[in-house]
Design a protein around this motif. Structure first.
Motif, PDB file in Angstrom:
ATOM      1  N   ASP A  36       0.830  -1.208   0.000  1.00 34.37           N
ATOM      2  CA  ASP A  36       0.000   0.000   0.000  1.00 34.37           C
ATOM      3  C   ASP A  36       0.862   1.254   0.000  1.00 34.37           C
ATOM      4  O   ASP A  36       0.609   2.190  -0.745  1.00 34.37           O
ATOM      5  CB  ASP A  36      -0.909  -0.008   1.225  1.00 34.37           C
ATOM      6  N   ARG A  37       1.888   1.262   0.874  1.00 34.03           N
ATOM      7  CA  ARG A  37       2.817   2.389   0.913  1.00 34.03           C
ATOM      8  C   ARG A  37       4.057   2.018   1.707  1.00 34.03           C
ATOM      9  O   ARG A  37       4.053   1.050   2.467  1.00 34.03           O
ATOM     10  CB  ARG A  37       2.153   3.646   1.476  1.00 34.03           C
ATOM     11  N   VAL A  38       5.092   2.816   1.526  1.00 36.88           N
ATOM     12  CA  VAL A  38       6.391   2.573   2.174  1.00 36.88           C
ATOM     13  C   VAL A  38       6.798   3.826   2.937  1.00 36.88           C
ATOM     14  O   VAL A  38       6.802   4.932   2.380  1.00 36.88           O
ATOM     15  CB  VAL A  38       7.483   2.219   1.134  1.00 36.88           C
ATOM     16  N   LEU A  39       7.125   3.633   4.214  1.00 39.59           N
ATOM     17  CA  LEU A  39       7.560   4.750   5.057  1.00 39.59           C
ATOM     18  C   LEU A  39       9.063   4.945   4.907  1.00 39.59           C
ATOM     19  O   LEU A  39       9.851   4.014   5.092  1.00 39.59           O
ATOM     20  CB  LEU A  39       7.219   4.471   6.521  1.00 39.59           C
ATOM     21  N   ILE A  40       9.466   6.163   4.567  1.00 42.16           N
ATOM     22  CA  ILE A  40      10.887   6.492   4.409  1.00 42.16           C
ATOM     23  C   ILE A  40      11.159   7.807   5.152  1.00 42.16           C
ATOM     24  O   ILE A  40      10.233   8.522   5.535  1.00 42.16           O
ATOM     25  CB  ILE A  40      11.307   6.582   2.920  1.00 42.16           C
ATOM     26  N   ARG A  41      12.417   8.111   5.358  1.00 41.48           N
ATOM     27  CA  ARG A  41      12.776   9.353   6.051  1.00 41.48           C
ATOM     28  C   ARG A  41      12.852  10.545   5.108  1.00 41.48           C
ATOM     29  O   ARG A  41      12.454  11.644   5.438  1.00 41.48           O
ATOM     30  CB  ARG A  41      14.120   9.181   6.775  1.00 41.48           C
ATOM     31  N   ASP A  42      13.407  10.317   3.909  1.00 48.23           N
ATOM     32  CA  ASP A  42      13.677  11.418   2.985  1.00 48.23           C
ATOM     33  C   ASP A  42      12.913  11.197   1.677  1.00 48.23           C
ATOM     34  O   ASP A  42      13.305  10.369   0.852  1.00 48.23           O
ATOM     35  CB  ASP A  42      15.190  11.504   2.730  1.00 48.23           C
ATOM     36  N   LYS A  43      11.842  11.935   1.483  1.00 55.76           N
ATOM     37  CA  LYS A  43      11.040  11.768   0.268  1.00 55.76           C
ATOM     38  C   LYS A  43      11.750  12.280  -0.968  1.00 55.76           C
ATOM     39  O   LYS A  43      11.388  11.925  -2.097  1.00 55.76           O
ATOM     40  CB  LYS A  43       9.695  12.496   0.428  1.00 55.76           C
ATOM     41  N   ASP A  44      12.768  13.100  -0.771  1.00 50.38           N
ATOM     42  CA  ASP A  44      13.477  13.669  -1.921  1.00 50.38           C
ATOM     43  C   ASP A  44      14.579  12.737  -2.446  1.00 50.38           C
ATOM     44  O   ASP A  44      15.111  12.962  -3.523  1.00 50.38           O
ATOM     45  CB  ASP A  44      14.109  15.014  -1.536  1.00 50.38           C
TER      46      ASP A  44
END
Length: 391
Positions: A36-44
């Motif tokens: 469904d989605r992935v949690l990350i620290r830096d979207k950039d």
């Protein structure tokens, strides 16, 4: 099943790769799994998932408030990850994690939360990488008492020790090689200090004995001050050196440690590079053995996938660990030890059975003592090894 992944580093990308490449096979066998989605620290930060439309987010609340059934945790943080897992369990989400630091430190709390909230707490990937060891121990515990477990549980240390043994290289040279190859972190303390193996033997032993074992009660001695002369001495006596995590339940007391060991047992002595190896002793069998890759991108992702499929097919084992047994931790079983030191303090002098001086170093074999006795004479300059066969 809709899932979320917390973290998209080495292991997270491995999970995504397996799900992408094996999608048809999984669907054929009624395993419909969607990220469904992935949690990350830096979207950039630029990322290249195989499935191009994966949704990335840096907002944990999106995961918490989503309709996902199960969350895969492949993060490396401790307290932050623990707090998030607590919230996810309370929200009714199953947890699959590879984070051995969180599992070890908060083993009791997380098992209790899983029971209270009727969710699965799965952590096969937190110990020994791709080797299926957690679930066999869980299954065995229902009908067979287990009283001993020994293991090579850290691939980095084993890579260093086996390379030094085979090639005669120095510790510093092999450590640098391990770092260059990605086996060891820039700060290798958790691995070479024995702390990674300590967390894993804590998890395994807690399960086997259904008892709480505090990390601080586990005697932990690493390999960071090992020398080539230690291997020379071991070879002369016919031994190999491996970092062994071990625990024994004897006379109502748990003996548990992580310590370099002189050994002749080929199951461990012939374990090379980053391979892990585990032996378990139990009531209905003399001993069974596990061996395989203890870390790695796809290897760890493989263990996560097995947990995920168990949950999806409702074959996962409900959390039963409740630390209902109470055993004192006391390393009172006797053994001989090898000690290398440049100076012999008065306490150590009283323990000597055999001594050889080579250059500035004293190479000592102690009489039979227990680990708790040896601890009283240790100093930071010493290197110590337990000798197999005298336990």
């Amino acid at each position: 099943m809709k899932i979320a992944i917390m973290g998209f580093g080495t292991v997270g990308t491995g999970v995504e790769e397996i799900l992408y490449k094996k999608k048809e096979s999984l669907l054929k066998n009624c395993f419909d799994i969607e990220i469904d989605r992935v949690l990350i620290r830096d979207k950039d930060k630029k990322r290249s998932p195989l499935k191009s439309d994966i949704v990335f987010t840096d907002d944990f609340d999106e995961i918490l408030n989503s309709q996902v059934d199960t969350v895969i945790d492949v993060t490396s943080s401790l307290e932050e990850t623990y707090e998030r897992i607590v919230l996810l369990m309370k929200a009714g989400k199953n947890i699959v994690t590879a984070n051995k630091a969180v599992v070890s430190k908060y083993f009791e709390e997380l098992n209790a939360l899983a029971r209270e909230n009727k969710v699965y707490f799965s952590y096969e990937a937190s110990v020994a990488g791709a080797i299926p060891v957690i679930h066999p121990i869980m299954e065995e515990s229902f009908f067979s008492d287990m009283n001993k477990i020994h293991g090579i549980l850290n691939g980095t240390s084993n890579y260093i020790l086996s390379k030094m043994e085979v090639e005669g290289s120095s510790y510093a040279d092999v450590l640098k090689e391990a770092q260059d190859l990605g086996y060891a972190e820039a700060d290798p303390t958790a691995d070479v200090g024995g702390f990674d193996a300590m967390r894993k033997i804590r998890i395994l032993s807690s399960l086997i004995y259904n008892a709480k074992i505090d990390e601080g009660d586990i005697f932990t001695f690493g390999i960071s001050n090992i020398k080539k002369s230690d291997f020379d001495y071991a070879k002369e006596l016919g031994y190999s050196i491996r970092l062994i995590a071990k625990s024994v339940l004897s006379q109502g007391k748990i003996n548990i440690s992580v310590i370099p060991t002189f050994l002749k047992d080929n199951f461990f002595a012939k374990t090379f590079d980053g391979t892990n190896a585990v032996k378990v002793w139990g009531e209905n069998f003399s001993c069974y053995e596990f061996k395989g890759p203890g870390a790695g991108r796809l290897e760890t992702a493989d263990a996560i996938m097995r947990d995920l499929l168990r949950i999806l097919s409702r074959r996962e084992i409900n959390t039963f660990y409740d630390a209902s047994n109470s055993y004192e931790v006391e390393n009172n079983l006797k053994s001989k030890f090898y000690v290398r030191t440049s100076k012999v303090n008065p306490g150590l002098k009283e323990l000597i059975e055999e001594e050889r001086v080579l250059g500035q170093d004293h190479h000592i074999i102690t009489r039979e003592i227990n680990l708790d006795e040896l601890k009283t004479v240790l100093d930071d300059e010493m290197f110590i090894v337990e000798i197999e066969g005298t336990i």
